[in-house]
Design an enzyme around this catalytic site. Sequence first.
Site, PDB file in Angstrom:
ATOM      1  N   LYS A   6       4.585  26.523   9.899  1.00 52.71           N
ATOM      2  CA  LYS A   6       5.279  26.886   8.660  1.00 52.71           C
ATOM      3  C   LYS A   6       6.747  26.453   8.737  1.00 52.71           C
ATOM      4  O   LYS A   6       7.259  26.123   9.802  1.00 52.71           O
ATOM      5  CB  LYS A   6       5.187  28.394   8.431  1.00 52.71           C
ATOM      6  CG  LYS A   6       5.856  29.241   9.510  1.00 52.71           C
ATOM      7  CD  LYS A   6       5.665  30.714   9.252  1.00 52.71           C
ATOM      8  CE  LYS A   6       6.341  31.548  10.346  1.00 52.71           C
ATOM      9  NZ  LYS A   6       6.225  32.991  10.101  1.00 52.71           N
ATOM     10  N   TYR A  47      39.785  23.470   5.948  1.00 51.46           N
ATOM     11  CA  TYR A  47      40.063  24.289   4.773  1.00 51.46           C
ATOM     12  C   TYR A  47      40.741  25.609   5.151  1.00 51.46           C
ATOM     13  O   TYR A  47      40.407  26.231   6.169  1.00 51.46           O
ATOM     14  CB  TYR A  47      38.763  24.607   4.024  1.00 51.46           C
ATOM     15  CG  TYR A  47      38.210  23.436   3.229  1.00 51.46           C
ATOM     16  CD1 TYR A  47      38.991  22.773   2.292  1.00 51.46           C
ATOM     17  CD2 TYR A  47      36.895  23.027   3.403  1.00 51.46           C
ATOM     18  CE1 TYR A  47      38.480  21.716   1.553  1.00 51.46           C
ATOM     19  CE2 TYR A  47      36.371  21.975   2.667  1.00 51.46           C
ATOM     20  CZ  TYR A  47      37.179  21.320   1.739  1.00 51.46           C
ATOM     21  OH  TYR A  47      36.664  20.277   1.020  1.00 51.46           O
TER      22      TYR A  47
END
Length: 368
Positions: A38, A264
Amino acid sequence: MTKVGETVLEIDLRALEHNYRYLRSKIYRDTKFLGVVKAFAYGSDSVAIAKKLETLGADYLAVAYTAEGVALRKAGISLPIIVFHPQQLSFSSIIEHCLEPCLYSKTIFTTFSKMAKDLGQKNYPVHIKFNTGLNRLGLGENDIDFILQSLNEMPQLKVSSLFSHLAASEDASERDFTMAQIGKFEKISTAILKELNYAPMRHMLNTSGIINYPEAQYNMVRSGIGLYGYGNEPAEDKKLIPVATLKTVISQIHTIGANESVGYNRAYKAKNPKVTATLPLGHADGIGRQYGNGIGHVWIQGKMAPLIGNVCMDMIMIDITGIDCKEGDEVIVFGKELSAEQLASSANTITYELLTGISQRVKRIYLE
């Protein structure tokens, strides 16, 4: 190991084979093996992993959702595939693609049965899940009569397996709880087997269960994280090989002075002159903003380099002061040299989250 000039996820199918054979060595010869593929095979490539497992002799595969199973069928995978968490809208697709649903509630049980009947099915393989303590999905002991009566009235269904899921098989301090789960599943499954005229498989063990509770392997075991190289404890990690290696390169190198900032919001400010490198991956690739600012390291030229500043969408910055490297040099984010477990734990998360979070925009390359 290949040399690359971009960010890639290197998938080592030889490592997968090693891990598969190691886990197989922990179970009886006639115990079946289910490989969990999965979430893009834990962030790698579900088709490539499924094909390799099929070649290696795995008996079953499992996915979470129907679309994952459909993708495997369209890629030519013929092994039986369990869908752990099917939804009602996908039932016709499950039958169309010969997938095997987990029936985990009365609603799912009855609605899938109706769909199978409407589509003219007989003895369609299903897997019944029981909740023995995880309290996530599953029927309970008080549903036994409902299950038996329903099966008696539903020739369109045939039970391939009865199963449950351990909640804390990797935690030695929860051994009593785990043993209670095993005992509860034994009681429920035995009661059902006594009333059927055939014998479905039983399975309960995940990777840590295979390692710590082999006495409860029944007819089949399920492995996810172990196949990909992680055993949920250091001793087992040493016996496994990480399948996925996230590699990137140095795009640019900067020399900054004291009090200069990086990234940033000026989240990193140098106290002394530093040499920094910018790498072409970021939170859009699966390296979340919980990393950076000293949390997490990468591996370059045999040395660890810490992440500095805020992780950007497409870039991260590292401190390479004192490391002899240049633009274009290869950087290992995680893999054999630097475990995903180490990187994940540095940010107070788990290997599963880091691996499955790697973006599909990251190119996959394969080692056979």
